[in-house]
Design a protein around this motif. Structure first.
Motif, PDB file in Angstrom:
ATOM      1  N   PRO A  34       0.837  -1.207   0.000  1.00 33.79           N
ATOM      2  CA  PRO A  34       0.000   0.000   0.000  1.00 33.79           C
ATOM      3  C   PRO A  34       0.871   1.255   0.000  1.00 33.79           C
ATOM      4  O   PRO A  34       1.876   1.309   0.703  1.00 33.79           O
ATOM      5  CB  PRO A  34      -0.816  -0.112   1.291  1.00 33.79           C
ATOM      6  CG  PRO A  34      -0.768  -1.545   1.657  1.00 33.79           C
ATOM      7  CD  PRO A  34       0.521  -2.078   1.157  1.00 33.79           C
ATOM      8  N   GLY A  35       0.476   2.234  -0.815  1.00 32.41           N
ATOM      9  CA  GLY A  35       1.195   3.514  -0.866  1.00 32.41           C
ATOM     10  C   GLY A  35       2.367   3.506  -1.817  1.00 32.41           C
ATOM     11  O   GLY A  35       3.005   4.532  -2.023  1.00 32.41           O
ATOM     12  N   LEU A 172      -6.323   1.113  -5.412  1.00 31.08           N
ATOM     13  CA  LEU A 172      -5.256   0.885  -6.379  1.00 31.08           C
ATOM     14  C   LEU A 172      -5.556   1.590  -7.700  1.00 31.08           C
ATOM     15  O   LEU A 172      -6.658   1.447  -8.253  1.00 31.08           O
ATOM     16  CB  LEU A 172      -5.145  -0.633  -6.619  1.00 31.08           C
ATOM     17  CG  LEU A 172      -4.066  -1.129  -7.578  1.00 31.08           C
ATOM     18  CD1 LEU A 172      -2.667  -0.724  -7.116  1.00 31.08           C
ATOM     19  CD2 LEU A 172      -4.152  -2.649  -7.724  1.00 31.08           C
ATOM     20  N   LEU A 173      -4.533   2.357  -8.175  1.00 25.18           N
ATOM     21  CA  LEU A 173      -4.687   3.033  -9.465  1.00 25.18           C
ATOM     22  C   LEU A 173      -3.782   2.338 -10.481  1.00 25.18           C
ATOM     23  O   LEU A 173      -2.580   2.174 -10.224  1.00 25.18           O
ATOM     24  CB  LEU A 173      -4.277   4.504  -9.317  1.00 25.18           C
ATOM     25  CG  LEU A 173      -4.506   5.399 -10.524  1.00 25.18           C
ATOM     26  CD1 LEU A 173      -5.995   5.632 -10.756  1.00 25.18           C
ATOM     27  CD2 LEU A 173      -3.830   6.754 -10.333  1.00 25.18           C
ATOM     28  N   GLU A 195       2.296  11.671  -9.097  1.00 24.20           N
ATOM     29  CA  GLU A 195       3.208  11.767  -7.928  1.00 24.20           C
ATOM     30  C   GLU A 195       2.480  12.427  -6.759  1.00 24.20           C
ATOM     31  O   GLU A 195       2.621  11.996  -5.607  1.00 24.20           O
ATOM     32  CB  GLU A 195       4.466  12.556  -8.306  1.00 24.20           C
ATOM     33  CG  GLU A 195       5.458  11.716  -9.093  1.00 24.20           C
ATOM     34  CD  GLU A 195       6.590  12.557  -9.703  1.00 24.20           C
ATOM     35  OE1 GLU A 195       7.629  11.974 -10.018  1.00 24.20           O
ATOM     36  OE2 GLU A 195       6.399  13.790  -9.867  1.00 24.20           O
ATOM     37  N   THR A 196       1.714  13.462  -7.046  1.00 22.92           N
ATOM     38  CA  THR A 196       0.976  14.153  -5.987  1.00 22.92           C
ATOM     39  C   THR A 196      -0.019  13.192  -5.331  1.00 22.92           C
ATOM     40  O   THR A 196      -0.152  13.148  -4.098  1.00 22.92           O
ATOM     41  CB  THR A 196       0.209  15.369  -6.572  1.00 22.92           C
ATOM     42  OG1 THR A 196       1.125  16.135  -7.344  1.00 22.92           O
ATOM     43  CG2 THR A 196      -0.422  16.231  -5.507  1.00 22.92           C
ATOM     44  N   GLY A 201      -0.957   9.172  -0.589  1.00 21.06           N
ATOM     45  CA  GLY A 201      -1.234   7.818  -0.110  1.00 21.06           C
ATOM     46  C   GLY A 201      -1.799   6.871  -1.160  1.00 21.06           C
ATOM     47  O   GLY A 201      -2.053   5.695  -0.869  1.00 21.06           O
ATOM     48  N   GLN A 202      -1.970   7.333  -2.364  1.00 19.54           N
ATOM     49  CA  GLN A 202      -2.550   6.480  -3.409  1.00 19.54           C
ATOM     50  C   GLN A 202      -1.530   5.464  -3.933  1.00 19.54           C
ATOM     51  O   GLN A 202      -0.425   5.849  -4.304  1.00 19.54           O
ATOM     52  CB  GLN A 202      -3.027   7.371  -4.574  1.00 19.54           C
ATOM     53  CG  GLN A 202      -3.639   6.632  -5.735  1.00 19.54           C
ATOM     54  CD  GLN A 202      -4.997   6.020  -5.371  1.00 19.54           C
ATOM     55  OE1 GLN A 202      -5.876   6.700  -4.864  1.00 19.54           O
ATOM     56  NE2 GLN A 202      -5.110   4.728  -5.579  1.00 19.54           N
ATOM     57  N   THR A 203      -1.895   4.200  -3.934  1.00 17.72           N
ATOM     58  CA  THR A 203      -1.038   3.167  -4.522  1.00 17.72           C
ATOM     59  C   THR A 203      -1.207   3.214  -6.038  1.00 17.72           C
ATOM     60  O   THR A 203      -2.336   3.245  -6.529  1.00 17.72           O
ATOM     61  CB  THR A 203      -1.445   1.772  -4.010  1.00 17.72           C
ATOM     62  OG1 THR A 203      -1.559   1.835  -2.589  1.00 17.72           O
ATOM     63  CG2 THR A 203      -0.445   0.709  -4.413  1.00 17.72           C
TER      64      THR A 203
END
Lengths: 232, 447
Positions: A34-35, A172-173, A195-196, A201-203
């Protein structure tokens, strides 16, 4: 909380092309925490897009397992897979893949509209619209909400696609060559957006054939001849 | 929600959708107009036959008729279902102008106008005695002379607009009518030079029933005169038929069955008096007129079958258009599926499009059809006056106006069928769309 958000083990995938059998993935294994911001690279035909599609449940592996938050998604029913694609992962495609008949706002809201019944839509419409506006604001599309995709530039279209992928706040992206159809400056802008998001916190798992772009990720997985390079 | 939204956008943005709407509208328009006109013609023809004969007919096909009719009428009038009765004689005769050697064969009907107008709407077919049916056989020039009513086609010809021109005052024709009297056994009643009975009548009126047969070949005189001409007045009075009108609340088939039962009992009790009672039939007006109505009804069935083929063509058109639409929307299907849309959701989008196309096409077609039907006679009149174009030769067909009474049930069936045809036509392409795998659509070329 699970150690890995997604883990693929011994994934095999074959394609038939005429009479030839293409063994695209030959027992791929990988895991993402995660992350993390992970890039998958490889030459054309190495199987990186196929792997991404399998991770996003757009395709099923012939062999092997894909665990999302410790549950094997290859054993999911079609209905559960639809739900997985709707709320657990968000896709960003190289060619944006926006619906030309819908406005920017409607394209962003699409995953929420798909999961809402008529009554659910009426009940939650305001919240959904507010979320879409918020995302559009974050992605610099505030003034473009009523526009149709053909009225936008390539960079704007890809930002709409990112907004759509994030609509239901998926853990998840998955991005398939998100800058592949953009010029260098615009592509850079899209990477900055990713990146932002990752910093927040986005995986993210991103497929790219461009090593300079891959270097922007925390970790790079290299695919070669249907296998992950040694030491990864 | 998105399904409905997308369906509407697909219709608005795709020229193929408008093509489909136009195809459906055209089919619905065509079916509504033709079915309305045709069913109107059939209904009008049935109604004319019904109003000419009443609800039920007790009749014999023999030219000698049957006796004891007044006794049976007395029995009938005691029945609660019967509203009115009229004894009628139908026979063949020769008619000639007294100052001419030429004669013509006609079918003569002997009626009591007072009773007959209570059973049928024959009184409305008169021109000079309209609303005064009881005096139908009293010529306006001299009511004391015996009058004769003649089928309109024998005395007048339609003009180009289908109307029969009339003089304000009836013409003063003197007409000789001759009948060949028969005995009850069917042999000639008279021998030698005095073979026929002849009586001189005076033109009283013409009758325009709207039925080709009676209007071309019938003449009408009083029951007593015709009874005398046919020698059906002695030793027992005879008639050819009893026309019956039932009360409004009565079911015609049930009441006819009841009359048949009464007649059978009556025959059983009186057969000793006359063998002729055995040749009598009791029929509802529908059965009586079946020979006239059946060909038209058969034609209506054939047209309906032809229009079912139009429905199949509509299904095929929709199928082709939807195949094109699904082909052009393949990418959308992949996108929707990659964001969680199910197979059913995808099929639903295309079936919603087809339903909306069907509904919109039907609405346009039906509205245009209704508008056209409302003005069909005006349009036909205009084209006839301006360009001499008429749909049919009015000097030949006894149709005054094109029937344009819309049947709500027929219209509902046409609209429902059009929508169903659209859904049927879209079913296969919709299913094909729903079965598409997103990865095959979105994968482009790289693997």
């Amino acid at each position: 909380m699970s150690k890995y958000i997604i883990r693929a083990t011994g994934v095999h995938k074959h394609y038939r092309m005429g009479s030839a059998d293409l063994h695209v993935l030959k027992g791929v294994g990988m895991a993402v925490k995660p992350g993390e911001f992970v890039a998958i690279t490889g030459a054309s035909g190495s199987g990186k897009s196929t792997l991404l599609h399998i991770l996003g449940a757009l395709d099923r592996p012939d062999k092997g397992s894909v665990e999302f938050q410790e549950t094997d998604i290859t054993k999911y029913s079609w209905a559960r897979l639809n739900k997985y694609r709707n709320s657990q992962v968000g896709f960003v495609f190289q060619f944006y893949h926006l619906l030309p008949e819908l406005t920017v706002e409607e394209n962003i809201m699409l995953p929420a509209m798909i999961s809402s019944s008529m009554l659910g839509w009426i009940k939650n419409r305001k919240t959904i619209k507010a979320r879409a506006k918020d995302l559009a604001d974050q992605l610099g599309l505030k003034e473009r909400l009523a526009h149709k995709p053909h009225q936008l530039s390539g960079g704007e279209r890809q930002r709409v696609a990112i907004g759509r992928a994030l609509m239901k706040s998926p853990p998840l992206l998955l991005a398939d060559e998100p800058t592949g159809n953009l010029d260098s400056a615009t592509g850079n802008g899209i990477l900055e957006v990713l990146e932002t998001l990752n910093r927040a916190g986005q995986t993210i798992i991103m497929v790219t054939h461009d090593l300079r772009i891959a270097d922007r990720a925390h970790r790079v997985i290299r695919l070669a001849d249907g296998l992950i390079g040694s030491g990864q | 929600m998105y399904k409905f939204k997308l369906a509407i956008r697909y219709i608005l943005k795709r020229p193929a959708s408008w093509l489909a709407i136009a195809a459906v509208a055209l089919c619905v328009f065509m079916v509504v107009v033709v079915m309305t006109v045709l069913s109107g013609l059939v209904t009008e023809f049935r109604n004319k036959n019904h109003s000419f004969t009443g609800d039920c007919i007790v009749h014999t096909k023999s030219l000698v008729g049957f006796p004891l009719y007044e006794q049976f009428i007395t029995l009938l009038e005691k029945d609660t279902s019967v509203a009115a009765t009229s004894p009628v004689i139908t026979n063949w005769a020769l008619m000639s102008l007294t100052r001419s050697d030429q004669n013509m064969a006609v079918e003569i009907m002997g009626i009591d106008p007072n009773r007959h107008c209570n059973v049928t709407s024959w009184g409305n077919s008169l021109f000079y005695h309209k609303g005064n049916c009881r005096d139908a056989f009293k010529p306006l020039r001299d009511p004391n002379r015996p009058g004769l009513v003649i089928g309109i086609e024998r005395v007048s010809r339609r003009d180009m607009f289908g109307a029969y021109p009339h003089d304000p005052v009836p013409p003063d024709y003197e007409l000789a009518v001759s009948c060949f009297p028969l005995t009850a056994k069917g042999t000639l009643a008279k021998m030698g030079t005095d073979l026929v009975n002849t009586k001189v009548f005076y033109f009283s009126d013409d009758s325009h029933t709207g039925l080709a047969g009676p209007d071309t070949g019938n003449i009408y005189a009083s029951l007593d005169d015709v009874q005398m001409l046919c020698s059906m007045n002695a030793p027992q009075k005879r008639v050819s038929a009893i026309y019956i009108r039932f009360k409004n609340s009565v079911n015609i088939n049930d009441a006819t069955a009841n009359v048949r039962k009464l007649w059978n009992n009556f025959t059983a009790q009186n057969s000793a008096q006359s063998e002729l009672l055995k040749n009598v039939l009791v029929q509802s007006w529908k059965d009586y007129s079946r020979e006239e109505i059946a060909p038209l009804e058969k034609e209506q069935v054939m047209i309906t079958v032809l229009f079912c083929m139009v429905g199949i063509i509509t299904i095929f058109i929709i199928f082709v258009i939807f195949s094109m639409l699904v082909g052009s929307k393949t990418k959308d299907i992949g996108i929707l599926k990659s964001f969680g849309a199910s197979d059913i959701d995808i099929a639903y989008v295309f079936l919603t499009v087809s339903t909306l196309i069907g509904a919109l096409g039907s609405a346009i077609g039906a509205s245009a059809g209704i508008f056209f039907l409302r003005n069909i006679n005006r349009i036909e009149h205009y084209t006839m006056e301006r360009f001499g174009l008429a749909l049919w030769d009015r000097s030949m067909y006894s149709i005054e106006a094109i029937p344009n009474q819309l049947n709500a049930l027929v219209l509902s069936i046409i609209i429902a069928s059009a929508i169903l045809a659209c859904v049927a036509g879209a079913l296969l392409p919709a299913m094909r769309a729903s079965n598409k795998r997103p990865v095959e659509i979105l994968q482009v070329t790289q693997i």
